[in-house]
Design an enzyme around this catalytic site. Structure first.
Site, PDB file in Angstrom:
ATOM      1  N   HIS A  69      -1.756  19.771 -31.878  1.00 59.88           N
ATOM      2  CA  HIS A  69      -0.415  20.356 -31.754  1.00 59.88           C
ATOM      3  C   HIS A  69      -0.340  21.309 -32.935  1.00 59.88           C
ATOM      4  CE1 HIS A  69       0.530  17.022 -29.080  1.00 59.88           C
ATOM      5  NE2 HIS A  69       0.176  16.176 -30.020  1.00 59.88           N
ATOM      6  N   ARG A 100       8.687  10.838 -36.078  1.00 54.44           N
ATOM      7  CA  ARG A 100       8.932  11.677 -34.925  1.00 54.44           C
ATOM      8  C   ARG A 100      10.300  12.376 -35.021  1.00 54.44           C
ATOM      9  NH1 ARG A 100      10.853   9.535 -30.020  1.00 54.44           N
ATOM     10  NH2 ARG A 100      10.107  10.652 -28.179  1.00 54.44           N
ATOM     11  N   HIS A 254      -0.736  11.646 -23.435  1.00 60.94           N
ATOM     12  CA  HIS A 254      -0.618  10.609 -24.474  1.00 60.94           C
ATOM     13  C   HIS A 254      -0.345   9.284 -23.779  1.00 60.94           C
ATOM     14  CE1 HIS A 254       1.273  13.927 -27.162  1.00 60.94           C
ATOM     15  NE2 HIS A 254       0.143  13.612 -27.760  1.00 60.94           N
ATOM     16  N   HIS A 291      -4.814   8.731 -27.516  1.00 64.30           N
ATOM     17  CA  HIS A 291      -4.198   7.564 -28.168  1.00 64.30           C
ATOM     18  C   HIS A 291      -4.045   6.397 -27.192  1.00 64.30           C
ATOM     19  CE1 HIS A 291      -3.023  10.546 -31.117  1.00 64.30           C
ATOM     20  NE2 HIS A 291      -2.018  11.004 -30.438  1.00 64.30           N
ATOM     21  N   ASP A 342      -5.118  16.455 -33.932  1.00 62.27           N
ATOM     22  CA  ASP A 342      -3.758  16.097 -33.558  1.00 62.27           C
ATOM     23  C   ASP A 342      -2.684  16.706 -34.468  1.00 62.27           C
ATOM     24  OD1 ASP A 342      -1.468  14.877 -32.672  1.00 62.27           O
ATOM     25  OD2 ASP A 342      -2.227  12.845 -32.655  1.00 62.27           O
TER      26      ASP A 342
HETATM   27  C1  NGQ Z   1       3.584  14.650 -30.187  1.00 57.49           C
HETATM   28  N1  NGQ Z   1       2.309  13.042 -31.419  1.00 57.49           N
HETATM   29  O1  NGQ Z   1       3.929  14.957 -29.059  1.00 57.49           O
HETATM   30  O2  NGQ Z   1       3.339  15.500 -31.044  1.00 57.49           O
HETATM   31  C2  NGQ Z   1       3.394  13.201 -30.498  1.00 57.49           C
HETATM   32  C3  NGQ Z   1       4.611  12.630 -31.142  1.00 57.49           C
HETATM   33  C4  NGQ Z   1       5.858  11.744 -29.194  1.00 57.49           C
HETATM   34  C5  NGQ Z   1       1.614  11.923 -31.442  1.00 57.49           C
HETATM   35  N2  NGQ Z   1       1.870  11.070 -30.513  1.00 57.49           N
HETATM   36  C6  NGQ Z   1       5.835  12.689 -30.346  1.00 57.49           C
HETATM   37  N3  NGQ Z   1       0.715  11.684 -32.346  1.00 57.49           N
HETATM   38  O3  NGQ Z   1       4.925  11.012 -28.914  1.00 57.49           O
HETATM   39  O4  NGQ Z   1       6.886  11.788 -28.533  1.00 57.49           O
HETATM   40 ZN    ZN Z   2      -0.576  14.344 -29.648  1.00 60.70          ZN
END
Ligand code: NGQ
Ligand code: ZN
Length: 478
Positions: A69, A100, A254, A291, A342
Site C-alpha cells: 500500500h 488502523r 486480505h 495475511h 505491505d
Molecule cells: C490496509 N493493512 O488495508 O492497509 C490494511 C489495514 C484494514 C493491513 N491489513 C486496514 N496490514 O485491514 O482494514
Molecule cells: Zn495490506
C-alpha cells in the site's frame, strides 16, 4: 515527473556473468541474451563471454514484492506512540485496530501529487533493495470528500506513473471496498475514500486494463479488500465481472489477519474467513491470500491444496502484532507463498525473509526451519520459494532467469563484506542472514539498468519531490 525510465524498445543486449541463479540452481559462466522487448531470449550456462558486457558479481532473478500500500510509506514510524488510554488496570489497549484509526485519519490528507511522490520514492527504494516488481493493493480511489476525481482512475494512474518513473514492474490491484465493516458500519472519513460500488469498481478495472494493455511492465488484477469490507454478494458480482474482463489475472484479498477477523466472520457469517472463502469462491492459482495468519489445520492444508499463494508480510505483521502464520505446517503441505512489504515499515526482502524464519525459530526453539532437509540451505529455500510465489501472485512472467521471462535481475556484489568467500547457496544464506548492509549493487528491469553501483538514475529528483511532500504533510499536521 521528469526522468522517467523510458520503456520504449531497446537494442538487444548480451550480458555475461561468472555466477547466476538459474531455475534449476546455480550455474557458471552464464550468457544472458535480452531481446528488444526486454525479455530474456536465451540463457546459456558454460558459455564464453565473447562481446557480451561482463557483469562482475552474482546474478539473481529480481524478487516480486507481492503486497504494497504505497501511501503507507509516508506513515511509517508515525504510529509508534501509545494511542489508547490505559485500561483500568493500566493495561495497553493499542492494537492493529487503533493503528488502523490513525491510518484512516492520515489518508484524509493525501492528494494525487502526494500519492505519486510517495509511491515514486517507495519504488526507488524497492528497486535498490532488490525488488523488481510490486503488487500494488490500491484503495485510495476517491477525493477527500468521498467523491470520484474528474478521472475516477486518478490515484491509480498517478501510482502507475510513479512505477514508470522508478522503472519497477507493477501489478496494479484496484481494491473493491464496499462497506465500513461487519453489520454495515458507517464508513469513517478515511474509508470514504476507498468505497466504490461494484459497477464503478469494474469500470475502473476495465479502464486500467485497456490503458495498460501492451505494456510488458504492467498487469492489472483485482483486490477485494477483505471479507470484512466486502460482503458475499458484491464479492461474487465483482469476481464474475472481472472474469469477463480478464479470466486469468491475479486476485488478491486480505484474510484472517487478526483473531478478531476470525471471530467477527464466525459471528456474522458462521464460518472462519479462510474456510468460508475456500467454500464460496473458486480459489486457485490466480489467488493471493494476504495475511492468512489465523488458520487452523484444515484451512492450512486446504489453502496449500488450492495452489493459491499465501502473501506473508513479516515486518508489517510483526509491527501490527497480528500473530504468527503456521509456516512450518504450510510448507509441509506444499503451500506456495511470497513476501510483501505491505505498510513499508521496512523495504527489504532480506528483512522479510529473515523475520519469517526467525519467528519460526523462536516458537519452535530450533534452527533452519525452512531448509529442505539435511544439508539444505535455508537462504536458497526462502529465496527460491519467494521468487516463485511472487511471480505467480503478480501474474507476470518474472522470477526466473530463463527465455520468455522479463529480463528482471539483481546483481549481488560478491566483494561486499557480507558475501566474501561465499559461493552458490552460501551466497543466499549470507545475503539473507549475513548482516545489515545491502549487497545489491545493480538492478535491471525489463532489460534496462535502473540501479547501477547502488544508485538509481532518478533518485535525486524523486527524493526532492518526496521531501517537499513530507514537509507539507508535517506542517499540516501541526
Ligand atoms: C490496509 N493493512 O488495508 O492497509 C490494511 C489495514 C484494514 C493491513 N491489513 C486496514 N496490514 O485491514 O482494514
Ligand atoms: Zn495490506
Amino acid at each position: 515527473m521528469c526522468c522517467a525510465i523510458e520503456m520504449t524498445s531497446l537494442a538487444p543486449t548480451l550480458i555475461w556473468c561468472e555466477k547466476a541463479l538459474l531455475a534449476d540452481g546455480w550455474a557458471k559462466d552464464v550468457l544472458l541474451e535480452i531481446d528488444a522487448a526486454g525479455d530474456f531470449s536465451r540463457v546459456s550456462p558454460d558459455a564464453s563471454a565473447g562481446d557480451a558486457a561482463r557483469v562482475a558479481g552474482a546474478i539473481l532473478p529480481g524478487i516480486g514484492n507481492l503486497h504494497s500500500h504505497a501511501f503507507q510509506r509516508a506513515a511509517a514510524g508515525l504510529t509508534e506512540r501509545r494511542h489508547s488510554a490505559d485500561g483500568p488496570g493500566g493495561g495497553n489497549a493499542d492494537s492493529f485496530w487503533t493503528w488502523r484509526e490513525v491510518l484512516h485519519s492520515f489518508v484524509t490528507r493525501l492528494n494525487p501529487d502526494d500519492q505519486e511522490a510517495i509511491a515514486a520514492q517507495l519504488y526507488v527504494e524497492m528497486l535498490k533493495a532488490g525488488y523488481t516488481a510490486v503488487g500494488e493493493f490500491h484503495y485510495v480511489h476517491q477525493d477527500p470528500d468521498g467523491r470520484p476525481y474528474a478521472d475516477p482512475a486518478e490515484m491509480a494512474v498517478r501510482t502507475l506513473a510513479a512505477a514508470k518513473t522508478a522503472g519497477i514492474g507493477i501489478t496494479m490491484l484496484p481494491v473493491l471496498y464496499t462497506v465500513g465493516g461487519y453489520g454495515d458500519v458507517t464508513p469513517n472519513a478515511g474509508q470514504k475514500r476507498y468505497i466504490l460500488d461494484v459497477d464503478a469498481f469494474l469500470a475502473l478495472v476495465q479502464g486500467l486494463t485497456a490503458t495498460t494493455q501492451g505494456d510488458p511492465n504492467v498487469r492489472v488484477g483485482i483486490a477485494p479488500h477483505s471479507v470484512r469490507q466486502v460482503p458475499a454478494s458484491p464479492l461474487a458480482e465483482a469476481l464474475a465481472g472481472f472474469d469477463a474482463i480478464d479470466a486469468t489475472a491475479p486476485i488478491h484479498i486480505h484474510i484472517a489477519e487478526q483473531v478478531r477477523d476470525v471471530d467477527e466472520h464466525l459471528n456474522h457469517v458462521g464460518a472462519r474467513p479462510v474456510e468460508w472463502l475456500l467454500a464460496n469462491a473458486e480459489v486457485d492459482a490466480r489467488w493471493c491470500l494476504v495475511h492468512a495468519t489465523h488458520v487452523n489445520e484444515a484451512e492450512t492444508r486446504n489453502m496449500a491444496a488450492s495452489r493459491a499463494v499465501a502473501g506473508i508480510c513479516p515486518t508489517t505483521e510483526g509491527n501490527l502484532g497480528d500473530g504468527i502464520f503456521p509456516f512450518v505446517d504450510y510448507l509441509a503441505a506444499g503451500g506456495r507463498w511470497g513476501i510483501g512489504s505491505d505498510s513499508h515499515v521496512s523495504v527489504s526482502p532480506i528483512e522479510e525473509l529473515r523475520w519469517l524464519e526467525y519467528v519460526q525459530r523462536l516458537i519452535t526453539r530450533s534452527r533452519n526451519v525452512a531448509a529442505p532437509g539435511h544439508g539444505g540451505s535455508t537462504g536458497a529455500r526462502l529465496f527460491g520459494d519467494a521468487l516463485a510465489g511472487g511471480a505467480q501472485a503478480l501474474g507476470r512472467p518474472i522470477g526466473a532467469l530463463k527465455a520468455g521471462c522479463r529480463a528482471d535481475l539483481v546483481v549481488l556484489d560478491t566483494n561486499h563484506p557480507n558475501l566474501l568467500g561465499r559461493d552458490g547457496d552460501g551466497l543466499l544464506d549470507s545475503f539473507i542472514f549475513g548482516g545489515n548492509t545491502n549487497p545489491v549493487r545493480d538492478v535491471m528491469v525489463g532489460g534496462r539498468w535502473v540501479v547501477r553501483d547502488g544508485s538509481h538514475a532518478a533518485e535525486d529528483v524523486v527524493f526532492a519531490t518526496y521531501r517537499r511532500t513530507m514537509r507539507r504533510l508535517a506542517d499540516e499536521s501541526l
